[in-house]
Design a protein around this motif. Structure first.
Motif, PDB file in Angstrom:
ATOM      1  N   MET A 253      29.366 -49.295 -17.356  1.00  0.00           N
ATOM      2  CA  MET A 253      30.146 -48.437 -16.376  1.00  0.00           C
ATOM      3  C   MET A 253      30.113 -47.128 -16.998  1.00  0.00           C
ATOM      4  N   PHE A 254      29.947 -46.046 -15.806  1.00  0.00           N
ATOM      5  CA  PHE A 254      29.983 -44.564 -16.042  1.00  0.00           C
ATOM      6  C   PHE A 254      31.544 -44.148 -15.854  1.00  0.00           C
ATOM      7  N   ASN A 255      31.577 -43.217 -16.911  1.00  0.00           N
ATOM      8  CA  ASN A 255      33.064 -42.371 -16.307  1.00  0.00           C
ATOM      9  C   ASN A 255      32.802 -41.047 -16.054  1.00  0.00           C
ATOM     10  N   ILE A 256      32.622 -40.704 -14.725  1.00  0.00           N
ATOM     11  CA  ILE A 256      32.276 -39.481 -14.304  1.00  0.00           C
ATOM     12  C   ILE A 256      33.712 -38.564 -13.980  1.00  0.00           C
ATOM     13  N   VAL A 257      33.603 -37.451 -14.271  1.00  0.00           N
ATOM     14  CA  VAL A 257      34.690 -36.266 -13.937  1.00  0.00           C
ATOM     15  C   VAL A 257      34.002 -35.224 -13.065  1.00  0.00           C
ATOM     16  N   PRO A 258      34.463 -35.202 -12.045  1.00  0.00           N
ATOM     17  CA  PRO A 258      35.471 -35.799 -11.102  1.00  0.00           C
ATOM     18  C   PRO A 258      34.916 -37.130 -10.695  1.00  0.00           C
ATOM     19  N   GLN A 259      35.648 -38.159 -10.471  1.00  0.00           N
ATOM     20  CA  GLN A 259      35.077 -39.554 -10.194  1.00  0.00           C
ATOM     21  C   GLN A 259      34.382 -39.424  -8.901  1.00  0.00           C
TER      22      GLN A 259
ATOM     23  N   ILE B 191      30.042 -45.513  -6.616  1.00  0.00           N
ATOM     24  CA  ILE B 191      29.009 -45.797  -7.420  1.00  0.00           C
ATOM     25  C   ILE B 191      28.595 -47.344  -7.721  1.00  0.00           C
ATOM     26  N   ILE B 192      27.250 -47.566  -7.098  1.00  0.00           N
ATOM     27  CA  ILE B 192      26.885 -48.864  -7.078  1.00  0.00           C
ATOM     28  C   ILE B 192      25.766 -49.118  -8.107  1.00  0.00           C
ATOM     29  N   ILE B 193      25.791 -49.954  -9.062  1.00  0.00           N
ATOM     30  CA  ILE B 193      24.595 -50.238  -9.998  1.00  0.00           C
ATOM     31  C   ILE B 193      23.937 -51.361  -9.305  1.00  0.00           C
ATOM     32  N   THR B 194      22.756 -51.080  -8.867  1.00  0.00           N
ATOM     33  CA  THR B 194      21.982 -52.153  -7.982  1.00  0.00           C
ATOM     34  C   THR B 194      21.014 -52.846  -9.108  1.00  0.00           C
TER      35      THR B 194
ATOM     36  N   GLU C  31      25.947 -35.539   5.702  1.00  0.00           N
ATOM     37  CA  GLU C  31      26.754 -34.885   6.838  1.00  0.00           C
ATOM     38  C   GLU C  31      27.266 -33.572   6.235  1.00  0.00           C
ATOM     39  N   ASP C  32      28.010 -33.811   5.055  1.00  0.00           N
ATOM     40  CA  ASP C  32      28.915 -32.650   4.446  1.00  0.00           C
ATOM     41  C   ASP C  32      28.001 -31.652   3.730  1.00  0.00           C
ATOM     42  N   ASP C  33      28.206 -30.445   3.908  1.00  0.00           N
ATOM     43  CA  ASP C  33      27.452 -29.309   3.143  1.00  0.00           C
ATOM     44  C   ASP C  33      27.646 -29.653   1.669  1.00  0.00           C
ATOM     45  N   GLU C  34      28.701 -30.156   0.938  1.00  0.00           N
ATOM     46  CA  GLU C  34      28.760 -30.074  -0.366  1.00  0.00           C
ATOM     47  C   GLU C  34      28.276 -31.712  -0.788  1.00  0.00           C
ATOM     48  N   ALA C  35      28.204 -32.607  -0.128  1.00  0.00           N
ATOM     49  CA  ALA C  35      27.934 -33.864  -0.633  1.00  0.00           C
ATOM     50  C   ALA C  35      26.438 -34.100  -0.842  1.00  0.00           C
ATOM     51  N   TYR C  36      26.435 -35.234  -1.699  1.00  0.00           N
ATOM     52  CA  TYR C  36      24.955 -35.508  -2.268  1.00  0.00           C
ATOM     53  C   TYR C  36      24.834 -37.084  -2.445  1.00  0.00           C
ATOM     54  N   ARG C  37      23.775 -37.304  -2.297  1.00  0.00           N
ATOM     55  CA  ARG C  37      23.559 -38.970  -2.810  1.00  0.00           C
ATOM     56  C   ARG C  37      22.412 -38.894  -4.079  1.00  0.00           C
ATOM     57  N   LEU C  38      23.041 -39.718  -5.112  1.00  0.00           N
ATOM     58  CA  LEU C  38      21.801 -39.683  -6.081  1.00  0.00           C
ATOM     59  C   LEU C  38      21.574 -41.173  -6.095  1.00  0.00           C
ATOM     60  N   VAL C  39      20.079 -41.345  -6.183  1.00  0.00           N
ATOM     61  CA  VAL C  39      19.550 -42.750  -6.283  1.00  0.00           C
ATOM     62  C   VAL C  39      18.631 -42.810  -7.430  1.00  0.00           C
ATOM     63  N   SER C  40      18.881 -43.958  -8.319  1.00  0.00           N
ATOM     64  CA  SER C  40      17.857 -43.861  -9.238  1.00  0.00           C
ATOM     65  C   SER C  40      17.118 -45.440  -8.868  1.00  0.00           C
TER      66      SER C  40
ATOM     67  N   ILE D  30      24.746 -43.513  -5.983  1.00  0.00           N
ATOM     68  CA  ILE D  30      25.960 -42.676  -5.964  1.00  0.00           C
ATOM     69  C   ILE D  30      26.062 -41.976  -4.570  1.00  0.00           C
ATOM     70  N   GLU D  31      27.179 -42.209  -3.860  1.00  0.00           N
ATOM     71  CA  GLU D  31      27.475 -41.523  -2.638  1.00  0.00           C
ATOM     72  C   GLU D  31      28.671 -40.553  -3.139  1.00  0.00           C
ATOM     73  N   ASP D  32      28.678 -39.387  -2.755  1.00  0.00           N
ATOM     74  CA  ASP D  32      29.769 -38.460  -3.281  1.00  0.00           C
ATOM     75  C   ASP D  32      29.954 -37.275  -2.121  1.00  0.00           C
ATOM     76  N   LYS D  33      31.216 -37.029  -1.850  1.00  0.00           N
ATOM     77  CA  LYS D  33      31.655 -35.823  -1.507  1.00  0.00           C
ATOM     78  C   LYS D  33      33.011 -35.270  -1.783  1.00  0.00           C
ATOM     79  N   PRO D  34      33.097 -33.997  -1.690  1.00  0.00           N
ATOM     80  CA  PRO D  34      34.669 -33.480  -1.831  1.00  0.00           C
ATOM     81  C   PRO D  34      35.513 -33.986  -1.003  1.00  0.00           C
ATOM     82  N   LEU D  35      36.881 -34.049  -1.453  1.00  0.00           N
ATOM     83  CA  LEU D  35      38.113 -34.201  -0.641  1.00  0.00           C
ATOM     84  C   LEU D  35      38.318 -32.894  -0.083  1.00  0.00           C
ATOM     85  N   TYR D  36      38.398 -31.724  -0.713  1.00  0.00           N
ATOM     86  CA  TYR D  36      38.991 -30.474  -0.429  1.00  0.00           C
ATOM     87  C   TYR D  36      37.824 -29.463  -0.337  1.00  0.00           C
TER      88      TYR D  36
END
Ligand code: ACM
Ligand code: ZN
Length: 523
Positions: free
Chosen positions: A1-7, A11-14, A69-78, A116-122
């Motif tokens: 498991m990874f510990n990323i800051v900010p969480q 995160i899905i390990i495929t 959709e979100d300007d600051e969002a990203y998707r990371l795929v390995s 990983i699918e990620d976007k900021p709250l604020y």
């Protein structure tokens, strides 16, 4: 498991057949903001990633796509031995790269097939550095900017003008930096202090921030916190007092005279030059700790109050801030100010000035009233967000577990680092980290994913990341001090009370009052 800051949000390990393995053959899409990432990999793994836009194997592929959709969002795929980072805009891809650094460190260069699918709250995730109390070199500032970017912070609020030092070159008023950037000494630290940023320096820092998708908000603190400016141009004060650049901390009673037209001319001239240097369309006007002792006695201030039908000196401040705001708006900029102490009635304060809500005044319900009336704010509650406060007041857990009120008009959080008691970068880093990790997580991660226990369990990996940048952070023992240790720290920090509303203010007040009485008697 990874510990990323900010969480990250998800995160899905495929667990497919082959993961990604960083090695000498790894290539990366050519874009201009990957330099720092490549340097990081070189430092950590002694591997120089090749830049190649065509490669299809063992590649880190950075790709813009409207699917996000979100300007600051990203998707990371390995997948298939490659890492793909997708973003709607480059901001998102840049954040994906920050996450990738942590994945690589924790996997020792190897990443399983994952998603990983990620976007900021604020949308506003800020940090403020006080360059007024102590001067920080451009090199030191850049290092801090790198650390902010690592935490996906996107606003650098730069506190540039203070009682104890004016730090930004204004060509029309050369004395501000020639004289206003120097003080002879500081209480509890008897050394002289000086330094300022040329307009070229400022542009260099702004550009550096923009490459890291960080907006820069300059703070020109008015009408209070202006003793350094008054020391250079005495006519800006009530009574034209001749003062020295402040040598002691604490709230000063000499502030800009709100009754004289020359003051507005000066303020507008400074804003003209700031707007040229800071293109992000936001300007912070301070507005905090503007005590009204002088205004109450000043004939110019009183005359303007009468003319404008202002019932109190507080209303005079609202008139002042609003008039400056109108000027700022004409230039296409938006004003920000602190919600200072003692606000009771804001009828005369422009509603489109954003409040940096520092929580100084929460008893009279004014914050709630303002929010309801449409004023926009971001949350900078002194506890827990003032990072200069000792860990004995604001330990790491307290920062993490504070639930910032948020809503339609409360659009983000900001952690300020005031520097009265932060004379070195080493101390600045000690105060800021690991608390900024907690702030970043509150600002970025989904609410339902937050857990201090999980955050704490991930701290060893977070400290590894900070070590990679040689950050002088507070250890867990320091960031979570025992009761006794915490109390001692708090008591030591409270020595500031000795001079905050200090004796010299009382003496000064008496002098001004006596002179004024004499002037009234013998007109
Ligand atoms: C402040 O704490 N002076 C805004
Ligand atoms: Zn005045």
């Amino acid at each position: 498991m990874f510990n990323i800051v900010p969480q990250p949000n998800e995160i899905i390990i495929t667990g497919g057949k082959r993961g990604f393995q960083l090695n000498e053959d790894t290539t990366m899409t050519k874009v201009d903001y990957i330099g720092e990432f490549r340097d990081f990999v070189k430092r950590q793994f002694d591997i120089r990633i090749h830049r190649d836009s065509e490669a299809t194997e063992n590649t880190i592929v950075l790709q813009l796509t409207d699917e996000i959709e979100d300007d600051e969002a990203y998707r990371l795929v390995s997948r298939d031995g490659c890492v793909y980072i997708y973003g709607r805009r480059e901001n998102g891809i840049f954040y994906g790269l920050q996450t990738l650094k942590q994945l690589l460190m924790q996997g020792n260069g190897e990443i399983p097939d994952m998603y990983i699918e990620d976007k900021p709250l604020y949308k506003y995730r800020g940090f403020m550095l006080d360059s007024g109390r102590y001067f920080w070199t451009v090199k030191e500032i850049k290092r801090f900017i790198d650390l902010l970017a690592l935490h996906k912070i996107n606003v650098f609020h730069w506190h540039l003008t203070e009682d104890q030092g004016w730090r930004v070159e204004i060509k029309k008023y050369p004395l501000l930096t020639e004289k206003g950037s120097r003080r002879s000494h500081t209480n509890f630290g008897l050394k002289p202090e000086s330094g300022f940023y040329t307009q070229k320096d400022i542009r260099e820092v702004v550009e550096y921030c923009h490459k890291r998708f960080i907006r820069v908000v300059p703070e020109f603190d008015i009408p209070g916190h202006t003793v350094a400016a008054i020391a250079c141009y005495p006519h800006l004060s009530c009574f034209g007092r001749h003062l020295k650049v402040a040598t002691h901390w604490g709230v000063k009673h000499d502030i800009l005279c709100a009754g004289k037209e020359e003051t507005y001319r000066f303020v507008f001239d400074v804003i003209d030059e700031l707007c040229e240097m800071f293109p992000d369309k936001l300007i912070h006007l301070g507005g905090d700790e503007a005590v009204k002792m002088r205004w109450k006695l000043c004939p110019d201030c009183q005359k303007l109050m009468q003319k404008e039908g202002l019932a109190s000196e507080e209303q005079l401040q609202h008139y002042f801030m609003s008039r400056v705001n109108q000027y700022v708006k004409q230039k296409g900029f938006t004003s920000i100010m602190w919600n200072y102490d003692g606000v009771e009635n804001t009828d005369r304060l422009d509603k489109d000035i954003i409040w940096q809500m520092c929580g100084a005044n929460r008893k009279n319900g004014i914050v709630e009233k303002e929010l309801a009336s449409g004023r926009k704010m971001y949350n900078s509650s002194a506890i827990p967000y003032y990072l200069d406060f000792p860990y004995g007041w604001t330990n790491l857990k307290k920062v993490y577990e504070f639930e910032p009120e948020m809503g339609e008009n409360m659009f983000g959080v900001e952690a300020p680092l005031w520097t009265e008691y932060v004379p070195t970068m080493k101390k600045a880093e000690y105060c800021t980290f690991p608390r900024l990790g907690a702030v970043a997580e509150i600002a970025w991660s989904a609410k339902e994913d937050r857990s201090y226990d999980r955050f704490e369990a991930g701290l060893p990996e977070y400290f590894d990341l900070l070590n990679a940048y040689h950050v002088h952070y507070a250890t867990m023992k320091q960031a979570m001090p025992s009761f006794l240790r915490g109390k001692c720290q708090a008591l030591w920090f409270d020595r500031r009370v000795l001079h905050w509303q200090g004796l010299h203010n009382l003496v000064d007040d008496a002098l001004v009052e006596a002179a004024q009485k004499k002037a009234v008697k013998q007109p």
